[in-house]
Design an enzyme around this catalytic site. Structure first.
Site, PDB file in Angstrom:
ATOM      1  N   ALA A 228       4.009  12.468  -3.419  1.00 20.90           N
ATOM      2  CA  ALA A 228       4.535  11.312  -2.701  1.00 20.90           C
ATOM      3  C   ALA A 228       3.792  10.053  -3.107  1.00 20.90           C
ATOM      4  O   ALA A 228       2.622  10.108  -3.468  1.00 20.90           O
ATOM      5  CB  ALA A 228       4.416  11.513  -1.198  1.00 20.90           C
ATOM      6  N   SER A 229       4.490   8.932  -3.055  1.00 22.22           N
ATOM      7  CA  SER A 229       3.906   7.608  -3.265  1.00 22.22           C
ATOM      8  C   SER A 229       4.916   6.586  -2.771  1.00 22.22           C
ATOM      9  O   SER A 229       6.113   6.863  -2.674  1.00 22.22           O
ATOM     10  CB  SER A 229       3.607   7.343  -4.754  1.00 22.22           C
ATOM     11  OG  SER A 229       2.691   8.260  -5.286  1.00 22.22           O
ATOM     12  N   ASN A 230       4.420   5.387  -2.468  1.00 19.69           N
ATOM     13  CA  ASN A 230       5.286   4.257  -2.197  1.00 19.69           C
ATOM     14  C   ASN A 230       4.978   3.168  -3.213  1.00 19.69           C
ATOM     15  O   ASN A 230       3.806   2.852  -3.442  1.00 19.69           O
ATOM     16  CB  ASN A 230       5.051   3.693  -0.788  1.00 19.69           C
ATOM     17  CG  ASN A 230       5.195   4.733   0.300  1.00 19.69           C
ATOM     18  OD1 ASN A 230       6.215   5.388   0.392  1.00 19.69           O
ATOM     19  ND2 ASN A 230       4.167   4.895   1.118  1.00 19.69           N
ATOM     20  N   ASN A 505       9.731   8.338  -4.078  1.00 23.21           N
ATOM     21  CA  ASN A 505       9.871   9.686  -4.634  1.00 23.21           C
ATOM     22  C   ASN A 505      11.252  10.297  -4.512  1.00 23.21           C
ATOM     23  O   ASN A 505      11.485  11.375  -5.048  1.00 23.21           O
ATOM     24  CB  ASN A 505       8.826  10.650  -4.071  1.00 23.21           C
ATOM     25  CG  ASN A 505       7.418  10.136  -4.242  1.00 23.21           C
ATOM     26  OD1 ASN A 505       6.815   9.708  -3.276  1.00 23.21           O
ATOM     27  ND2 ASN A 505       6.916  10.147  -5.456  1.00 23.21           N
TER      28      ASN A 505
END
Length: 828
Positions: A228-230, A505
């Site tokens: 996950a990442s933003n 993601n």
């Protein structure tokens, strides 16, 4: 151990270290007759941030290699051992032969040898850069000594000088996908002559056609990795300063090899770049310069395809292909394995390959007399990645930044989100992707949607299975592509905007809810499908539609507003579901579940007083987490047991929504709340316990409270969770899980994966202005103050200013080191 025994144990280790260091020095001296020594200056500012200055790229690498070794030598040394295929040599076969299988795979895939080939194809300045980095690393190790290095490898016999090829081998491990299948590659063996499958995971099955697989067992053995990442890029229309803005928020491990290290790299008049990269990888992977800022998120696209091979009867190493047959090839490797008594033996293994790639001992499929799976990796021939990132580091405009993508196409497995100083926001998924023809895609979709058990089962795990006996499913060769078989840059999803683009993601389809991307290969990701709660929270935040209006009444973000938005810890799940849940609680305060009647009055009161946040002082967050954890991942999907209104592709941010109504078996939401109440009470945890009482980071035995939530279940953007995604052997806290809970352990909620490097940036008339956290700290040494200092800042949400301007750096200098190498640089 007796004194003679101790002497015998130490002498080989000392001799090995001395010989390795001498060889490195001799090789460096023999590379050329250049008279210039490496020279660099390392300035450290608060929190141990390294600003590295040099006159050219080789010396810049030298300074970076030295500085990074000061903070994280153990991690680099450990990953080099892995890339060499020597883990079993030093650590034994490992639990369930994990080290042995890793080594077999590294050697069978020729990771180290191919890294040497990769280096030989690079431009001279690139090779000099790597040579410089290695020289700096080795110089620090030589000065300090194995017995005095900081961190968990102090005194370890496997710590030794490295070469540029070692470093490149580690980078190849990071790049390629196939190494993640090590246990399946290393254990794949053909059936015995009697036709009995010998692979560890083989399952009996009837003979199958290449496009149909019936009677397949569930693939429970395959674990899904939480990634996950933003990434947010804001253009001039949403930025209060009228220029570009960026949020970098990669969610990565807090322990082990996949941590980031912060750096500022300067070659006067040529390079001035600030950001982070994974430990042991030169240059900046996420960061900014005067012209452009960018971040990455893990792509939802496919980096590989599996091929189902129909085997020739009586010849399990031959497979049918069109109207003919093909013979597999094999490679026998030798691996050194240390026993419990310290003796080292050599083990031989044979690894098999199809023309697609390695044969897999796939769980529940195995290698029968009729069928086996092979893998083709889109990053197998990717040696352009480091060149591309250096071109991105040097970009003087967004156009030059985009040209780096077009020219090299070396991004292995991430999306890119970028903002320019002029105020343009850009999103692209330029990661390596298999290139299939439209007829092949259509046929695969038929198999996926038409009841083929294997294709369907693996697609549920995000994997594409193709018929290996039909040449129509070969990857296409496009002259415009980086390498044969991958999608060329011009056919990759991308978009420019003046308001915002983002990725969290999910696939490329929704970089902005007002600008959907369509018409790309499904191997880049799905279109028209449900987005995660975290993705939806991202878009609501950027469009200023969240209840707290993060951009204020004017709808334009300041730097502080952007930072506050990502650390708001708002739970979209709670905002959508809690009001209706409270109404049901009031109407039905007692619920029968699992043979007991539970009074929900106290729980409802706690949830009624909660503000839908996952902050340290939040009372109700723990209870809501345990409630949501009673649902399965399938329940979170449209048509599951959680939501009332199904997903609508015409309203991807607003659906699914609403709490599913009670059914014949009762009200699932209240039953799950009752289970959460029973669970917490059985553990002696108060229903109104704060998040900070239970959620923590273990920093060398020091328990440090940490805020943040789960992206999938809670819809929190600032994600923190207990997901152990690392290949490092570094020791880490691993408390046992609590039965009946998806998240709780015997110690609470340990944070080992989540928000790692958080940065918010705005371009102004005076240049870039940014602030950040490296949440787990700059140093891997528990004795260093920089092992915990930024964790404390992060917990208090006290951003630190990034020092980029030279006058600010000099005014805030904590230390300065001037380095001149003891060895000569190779001549260009």
């Amino acid at each position: 151990m007796t004194r003679p025994g101790l002497r015998r144990a130490l002498l080989p280790r000392l001799a090995l270290f001395s010989l390795a260091l001498a060889m490195v020095l001799l090789l460096t001296a023999a590379c050329g007759s250049g008279e210039d020594a490496y020279s660099a200056r390392i300035v450290r500012t608060a929190h141990g941030v390294a600003h590295i200055y040099a006159d050219d790229l080789p010396s810049l690498g030298y300074g970076e290699g030295y500085a990074q070794a000061q903070d994280h030598l153990c991690t680099v040394a450990d990953q080099v051992v892995k890339a060499r295929g020597e883990r079993a040599r030093w650590f034994g076969p490992g639990e369930e032969d994990a080290h042995l299988q890793s080594d077999i795979t590294m050697k069978a895939l020729r990771i180290h040898e191919r890294a040497g080939d990769d280096l030989a194809r690079q431009p001279q300045d690139f090779r000099d850069w790597y040579d410089g980095y290695v020289a700096g690393y080795n110089e620090y190790l030589g000065e300090t000594g194995v017995d005095a290095v900081s961190g968990w490898c102090r005194g370890a016999e496997w710590v030794a000088p490295i070469t540029a090829q070692d470093l490149a081998a580690y980078h190849r491990v990071v790049t390629v996908t196939s190494v993640n299948f090590a246990s399946m590659i290393a254990t794949a063996e053909p059936p015995t002559p009697a036709g009995e499958a010998t692979s560890a995971s083989a399952a009996s099955a009837e003979p199958q056609r290449s496009d149909s697989f019936s009677g397949l067992a569930a693939l429970d053995a395959i674990e899904e990795v939480a990634l996950a990442s933003n990434g947010w890029a804001l253009g001039r229309d949403l930025a209060a300063a009228g220029k570009g803005m960026l949020l970098a928020n990669p969610h990565y491990p807090w322990v082990g090899s996949n941590r980031f290290w912060e750096k500022h790299l300067v070659i006067p008049g040529e390079l001035d770049i600030y950001g982070v990269g994974l430990i042991g990888i030169p240059g900046v992977a996420i960061g900014f310069n005067e012209a452009v800022a960018w971040t990455h998120t893990v792509s939802a696209g496919k980096r590989f395809t599996l091929y189902a091979l129909d085997l020739v009867h009586g010849s399990p190493t031959r497979y049918r292909y069109d109207d003919g047959e093909r013979e597999m090839t094999s490679r026998t490797v030798e691996v050194e394995v240390r026993g419990d008594d310290g003796t080292v033996e050599t083990v031989q293994r044979t690894v098999w390959f199809s023309h697609y790639g390695p044969i897999l001992d796939f769980p529940n499929v195995g290698w029968s007399a009729e069928r086996v799976l092979a893998l083709r990796d889109a990053n197998e021939d990717n040696d352009e990645g480091r060149l591309q990132w250096m071109a991105m580091n040097r970009a003087g405009s967004l156009a030059e930044f985009q040209a780096a993508h077009a020219e090299h196409s070396g991004i292995p497995w991430v999306n890119t989100v970028a903002a320019s100083a002029e105020g343009t926001a850009w999103y692209a998924d330029t990661s390596s992707t298999p290139h299939l023809s439209e007829p092949a895609i259509a046929r695969w979709q038929e198999l996926r949607d038409g009841g083929d058990p294997l294709v369907q089962a693996l697609w549920q795990r995000g994997m594409v299975v193709l018929p290996g006996g039909d040449s129509a499913f070969e990857w296409l060769d496009d002259v415009a592509a980086r390498d044969p078989g991958v999608v060329p840059y011009a056919k990759m999803p991308q978009i420019e905007r003046a308001d915002y683009v983002f990725n969290a993601n999910d696939s490329y389809w929704l970089p902005n809810s007002q600008a959907l991307l369509t018409g790309y290969s499904p191997l880049h990701g799905d279109e028209g499908t449900q987005r995660s709660l975290r993705t939806r929270n991202n878009d609501l935040t950027l469009s200023n539609l969240s209840p707290d209006q993060p951009a204020g009444d004017d709808g334009k973000f300041t730097l502080d507003e952007l930072g506050d938005a990502i650390l708001s810890n708002r739970s979209l799940a709670a905002e959508m579901l809690r009001p209706e849940l409270l109404g049901r609680c009031a109407r039905t305060p007692r619920v029968a579940v699992d043979g007991a009647t539970v009074d929900l009055s106290a729980a409802c009161e706690v949830l009624a007083g909660w503000n839908d946040r996952f902050d340290l002082d939040s009372r109700g967050a723990v209870l809501f987490r345990e409630l949501m954890g009673q649902y399965t991942p399938a329940d979170l999907e449209s048509g599951g047991r959680l939501f009332a209104v199904p997903f609508d592709p015409a309203d991807p941010i607003g659906t699914p929504r609403g709490l599913a109504p009670a059914g014949p078996q009762g009200d699932v939401a209240l039953q799950n709340l009752a289970r959460a109440v029973r669970l917490l009470e059985s553990r002696g945890i108060a229903l109104d316990a704060t998040l900070g009482e239970l959620q923590y980071a273990d920093k060398a035995g020091r328990r440090m409270p940490v805020h943040g939530g789960h992206g999938a279940y809670e819809g929190v953007m600032n994600m923190q969770q207990n997901s152990r995604n690392t290949t490092s052997l570094e020791p880490m806290d691993s408390p046992p899980s609590v039965e009946g809970s998806r998240f709780l352990t015997e110690s609470g909620y340990p944070v080992v994966h989540g928000s790692s490097f958080l940065m918010v940036l705005e371009y102004t008339e005076q240049g870039p202005n940014a602030k950040a956290f490296l949440t787990y700290g700059q140093s891997g040494d528990p004795e260093s103050p920089h092992f915990t200092d930024q964790t404390e800042l992060y917990a208090k949400k006290e951003w630190r200013k990034i020092l980029f301007d030279q006058s600010e750096i000099e005014a805030n200098k904590v230390s300065e080191t001037k380095l001149t190498s003891k060895q000569r640089r190779a001549a260009a």
